[in-house]
Design a protein around this motif. Sequence first.
Motif, mmCIF file in Angstrom:
data_model
loop_
_atom_site.group_PDB
_atom_site.id
_atom_site.type_symbol
_atom_site.label_atom_id
_atom_site.label_comp_id
_atom_site.label_asym_id
_atom_site.label_seq_id
_atom_site.Cartn_x
_atom_site.Cartn_y
_atom_site.Cartn_z
ATOM 1 N N MET A 1 0.843 -1.173 0.000
ATOM 2 C CA MET A 1 0.000 0.000 0.000
ATOM 3 C C MET A 1 0.893 1.243 0.000
ATOM 4 S SD MET A 1 -3.191 0.651 2.400
ATOM 5 C CE MET A 1 -3.547 2.232 3.047
ATOM 6 N N THR A 2 0.505 2.239 -0.742
ATOM 7 C CA THR A 2 1.253 3.480 -0.845
ATOM 8 C C THR A 2 0.980 4.362 0.363
ATOM 9 O OG1 THR A 2 1.086 3.383 -3.239
ATOM 10 C CG2 THR A 2 1.627 5.516 -2.275
ATOM 11 N N LYS A 3 2.044 4.921 0.900
ATOM 12 C CA LYS A 3 1.901 5.844 2.022
ATOM 13 C C LYS A 3 1.798 7.265 1.471
ATOM 14 C CE LYS A 3 3.930 7.077 6.413
ATOM 15 N NZ LYS A 3 4.989 6.819 7.380
ATOM 16 N N ILE A 4 0.807 8.018 1.908
ATOM 17 C CA ILE A 4 0.617 9.396 1.470
ATOM 18 C C ILE A 4 1.059 10.313 2.606
ATOM 19 C CG2 ILE A 4 -1.047 11.135 0.727
ATOM 20 C CD1 ILE A 4 -2.686 8.797 -0.451
ATOM 21 N N ILE A 5 1.974 11.231 2.285
ATOM 22 C CA ILE A 5 2.522 12.150 3.273
ATOM 23 C C ILE A 5 2.163 13.569 2.871
ATOM 24 C CG2 ILE A 5 4.636 12.968 4.383
ATOM 25 C CD1 ILE A 5 5.920 10.282 3.495
ATOM 26 N N LYS A 6 1.522 14.311 3.751
ATOM 27 C CA LYS A 6 1.197 15.714 3.463
ATOM 28 C C LYS A 6 2.360 16.583 3.936
ATOM 29 C CE LYS A 6 -2.379 19.178 4.003
ATOM 30 N NZ LYS A 6 -2.128 19.783 2.726
ATOM 31 N N ILE A 7 2.843 17.443 3.038
ATOM 32 C CA ILE A 7 3.996 18.301 3.324
ATOM 33 C C ILE A 7 3.676 19.730 2.908
ATOM 34 C CG2 ILE A 7 5.699 16.462 3.131
ATOM 35 C CD1 ILE A 7 6.213 17.443 0.251
ATOM 36 N N ASP A 8 4.531 20.669 3.326
ATOM 37 C CA ASP A 8 4.358 22.065 2.934
ATOM 38 C C ASP A 8 5.130 22.376 1.651
ATOM 39 O OD1 ASP A 8 2.740 22.623 5.154
ATOM 40 O OD2 ASP A 8 4.487 23.003 6.404
ATOM 41 N N ASP A 9 6.374 21.885 1.534
ATOM 42 C CA ASP A 9 7.208 22.141 0.358
ATOM 43 C C ASP A 9 8.015 20.909 0.015
ATOM 44 O OD1 ASP A 9 6.750 24.960 -0.254
ATOM 45 O OD2 ASP A 9 7.689 25.360 1.688
ATOM 46 N N MET A 10 8.408 20.818 -1.262
ATOM 47 C CA MET A 10 9.224 19.709 -1.724
ATOM 48 C C MET A 10 10.242 20.218 -2.729
ATOM 49 S SD MET A 10 8.295 16.119 -3.662
ATOM 50 C CE MET A 10 6.778 16.769 -4.226
ATOM 51 N N GLU A 11 11.435 19.649 -2.673
ATOM 52 C CA GLU A 11 12.481 19.948 -3.648
ATOM 53 C C GLU A 11 12.994 18.631 -4.199
ATOM 54 O OE1 GLU A 11 17.024 21.739 -3.851
ATOM 55 O OE2 GLU A 11 15.918 21.792 -1.977
ATOM 56 N N ILE A 12 13.105 18.536 -5.522
ATOM 57 C CA ILE A 12 13.683 17.366 -6.171
ATOM 58 C C ILE A 12 14.911 17.839 -6.926
ATOM 59 C CG2 ILE A 12 13.342 15.490 -7.813
ATOM 60 C CD1 ILE A 12 10.310 15.788 -7.226
ATOM 61 N N GLU A 13 16.036 17.212 -6.635
ATOM 62 C CA GLU A 13 17.307 17.606 -7.260
ATOM 63 C C GLU A 13 17.870 16.429 -8.039
ATOM 64 O OE1 GLU A 13 21.814 18.963 -5.914
ATOM 65 O OE2 GLU A 13 20.215 18.920 -4.437
ATOM 66 N N PHE A 14 18.247 16.687 -9.301
ATOM 67 C CA PHE A 14 18.916 15.695 -10.144
ATOM 68 C C PHE A 14 20.374 16.101 -10.233
ATOM 69 C CE2 PHE A 14 14.537 15.974 -11.494
ATOM 70 C CZ PHE A 14 14.151 14.645 -11.531
ATOM 71 N N GLU A 15 21.264 15.226 -9.794
ATOM 72 C CA GLU A 15 22.679 15.565 -9.741
ATOM 73 C C GLU A 15 23.488 14.550 -10.537
ATOM 74 O OE1 GLU A 15 24.803 17.007 -5.953
ATOM 75 O OE2 GLU A 15 25.288 14.861 -6.101
ATOM 76 N N LYS A 16 24.128 15.014 -11.607
ATOM 77 C CA LYS A 16 25.006 14.149 -12.383
ATOM 78 C C LYS A 16 26.343 14.053 -11.653
ATOM 79 C CE LYS A 16 26.538 13.128 -17.004
ATOM 80 N NZ LYS A 16 26.419 13.467 -18.407
ATOM 81 N N GLN A 17 26.843 12.835 -11.490
ATOM 82 C CA GLN A 17 28.051 12.591 -10.724
ATOM 83 C C GLN A 17 29.296 12.638 -11.614
ATOM 84 O OE1 GLN A 17 27.786 11.953 -7.154
ATOM 85 N NE2 GLN A 17 25.916 12.934 -7.860
ATOM 86 N N ASN A 18 30.431 12.875 -11.004
ATOM 87 C CA ASN A 18 31.674 12.868 -11.773
ATOM 88 C C ASN A 18 32.027 11.424 -12.138
ATOM 89 O OD1 ASN A 18 33.628 11.636 -9.888
ATOM 90 N ND2 ASN A 18 33.308 13.459 -8.653
ATOM 91 N N PRO A 19 32.862 11.227 -13.156
ATOM 92 C CA PRO A 19 33.169 9.870 -13.640
ATOM 93 C C PRO A 19 33.796 8.950 -12.590
ATOM 94 C CG PRO A 19 33.881 11.515 -15.220
ATOM 95 C CD PRO A 19 33.458 12.257 -13.994
ATOM 96 N N GLU A 20 34.406 9.485 -11.562
ATOM 97 C CA GLU A 20 35.048 8.661 -10.537
ATOM 98 C C GLU A 20 34.076 8.190 -9.449
ATOM 99 O OE1 GLU A 20 38.265 11.025 -9.109
ATOM 100 O OE2 GLU A 20 39.162 11.209 -11.097
ATOM 101 N N SER A 21 32.843 8.655 -9.488
ATOM 102 C CA SER A 21 31.855 8.314 -8.472
ATOM 103 C C SER A 21 31.356 6.881 -8.663
ATOM 104 C CB SER A 21 30.689 9.292 -8.556
ATOM 105 O OG SER A 21 29.753 9.021 -7.554
#
Length: 93
Positions: A1-21
């Motif tokens: 079952m999916t859990k629904i969470i009520k929040i005030d704000d959300m940030e989604i960050e996509f971060e490309k890593q360096n080749p050594e990661s």
Amino acid sequence: MTKIIKIDDMEIEFEKQNPESSCKWCVYVRVRKKDNDRLLFMFKTNHKPYTRFTYNTGNTVANSSKTLKDILGNTMDSIEDLRSLEKDLKEEK
């Protein structure tokens, strides 16, 4: 079952890593409720993340450039940057 969470704000960050990661991409999901900030998830993957911007009309859900503009408008420095990004995304299809 999916859990629904009520929040005030959300940030989604996509971060490309360096080749050594240990992975190629990290995706962070941060949330805020009242005065509490929290990193909810951190995903590590070697596959480029996919994103979708949709709009729910009540009867159907469809891809939406307006939703794209609404979301990316919070992150872009100018409308010209947003138009350029939208054009690039259309050319990639």
